[in-house]
Write a protein that holds these residues in place. Structure first.
Motif, short mmCIF file in Angstrom:
data_model
loop_
_atom_site.label_atom_id
_atom_site.label_comp_id
_atom_site.label_asym_id
_atom_site.label_seq_id
_atom_site.Cartn_x
_atom_site.Cartn_y
_atom_site.Cartn_z
N VAL A 118 0.87 -1.18 0.00
CA VAL A 118 0.00 0.00 0.00
C VAL A 118 0.90 1.22 0.00
O VAL A 118 1.85 1.30 0.78
CB VAL A 118 -0.92 0.01 1.23
N ALA B 141 -4.53 6.63 -0.37
CA ALA B 141 -3.97 5.28 -0.41
C ALA B 141 -4.10 4.70 -1.80
O ALA B 141 -5.12 4.90 -2.48
CB ALA B 141 -4.68 4.38 0.60
N SER B 142 -3.09 3.97 -2.21
CA SER B 142 -3.13 3.28 -3.50
C SER B 142 -2.44 1.93 -3.35
O SER B 142 -1.77 1.66 -2.35
CB SER B 142 -2.44 4.11 -4.59
N THR C 46 -5.53 -1.78 -1.73
CA THR C 46 -6.45 -1.09 -0.83
C THR C 46 -7.72 -1.89 -0.57
O THR C 46 -8.64 -1.39 0.05
CB THR C 46 -6.82 0.28 -1.41
N TYR D 202 -8.07 -1.96 6.43
CA TYR D 202 -7.00 -1.35 7.20
C TYR D 202 -7.56 -0.34 8.19
O TYR D 202 -8.36 0.50 7.82
CB TYR D 202 -6.04 -0.59 6.29
N TRP E 225 -11.39 0.54 10.27
CA TRP E 225 -11.82 0.47 8.87
C TRP E 225 -13.28 0.94 8.73
O TRP E 225 -13.62 1.65 7.80
CB TRP E 225 -11.68 -0.94 8.36
N ARG F 141 -12.56 9.14 7.45
CA ARG F 141 -12.09 8.42 6.27
C ARG F 141 -13.24 8.26 5.28
O ARG F 141 -14.41 8.29 5.66
CB ARG F 141 -11.52 7.06 6.67
N ASN G 244 -13.78 5.39 2.55
CA ASN G 244 -13.24 4.17 1.97
C ASN G 244 -13.48 4.09 0.45
O ASN G 244 -12.68 3.50 -0.27
CB ASN G 244 -13.84 2.95 2.66
N LYS H 224 -13.14 6.43 -1.55
CA LYS H 224 -12.09 7.23 -2.18
C LYS H 224 -10.70 6.83 -1.71
O LYS H 224 -9.72 7.49 -2.07
CB LYS H 224 -12.33 8.71 -1.89
N ASN H 225 -10.63 5.78 -0.90
CA ASN H 225 -9.33 5.34 -0.34
C ASN H 225 -8.59 6.52 0.30
O ASN H 225 -7.39 6.71 0.09
CB ASN H 225 -8.46 4.72 -1.43
N SER H 226 -9.32 7.28 1.09
CA SER H 226 -8.76 8.50 1.66
C SER H 226 -8.98 8.59 3.16
O SER H 226 -10.01 8.15 3.67
CB SER H 226 -9.35 9.73 0.98
#
Length: 124
Positions: free
Chosen positions: A2, A24-25, A28, A32, A53, A72, A74, A76-78
């Motif tokens: 990650v 995050a990339s 993912t 987490y 999470w 967070r 999720n 947007k994985n941000s």
């Protein structure tokens, strides 16, 4: 693997606000927990906040409670850290971190991945 990339740091006057982001990339698709840590010159890395999470469980160091908010998205994985009522003692490099065990919390040893950090400077 990650990869984490922080943004949003900068220079702000005491009493001001900043919003940090962490993108995050990579892998993912796992659940987490995420955390924010900071390190001021001459100091060890310090826990700031963490979030599970699901977002239902959060934790903060006492010195930022009531001033900082972790969140967070999720989809947007941000990860975010809204920092209000900033003080000069908040000056540090801020790092985001990911914990594949979805525990979170203040123990930096359990975090598997770390970003490069973003500088936050609060002037008096």
């Amino acid at each position: 693997q990650v990869q984490l990339a922080e943004s949003g740091g900068g220079l702000v006057q005491a009493g001001g606000s900043l919003r940090l982001s962490c993108a995050a990339s990579g892998r993912t698709g796992y659940r987490y927990a995420m955390g924010w840590f900071r390190q001021a010159p001459g100091n060890t890395r310090e826990f700031v906040a963490s979030i599970s999470w699901s977002g239902r469980r959060t934790s903060y160091v006492d010195s930022v409670k009531g001033r900082f908010t972790i969140s967070r998205d999720n989809a947007k994985n941000s990860l975010y850290l809204q920092m209000d009522s900033l003080k000069p003692e908040d000056t540090a490099i801020y790092y985001c971190a990911a914990d594949s065990g979805d525990l979170g919390g203040s123990n930096s040893e359990i975090y598997d991945y770390w970003g490069q950090g973003t500088q936050v400077t609060v002037s008096s």
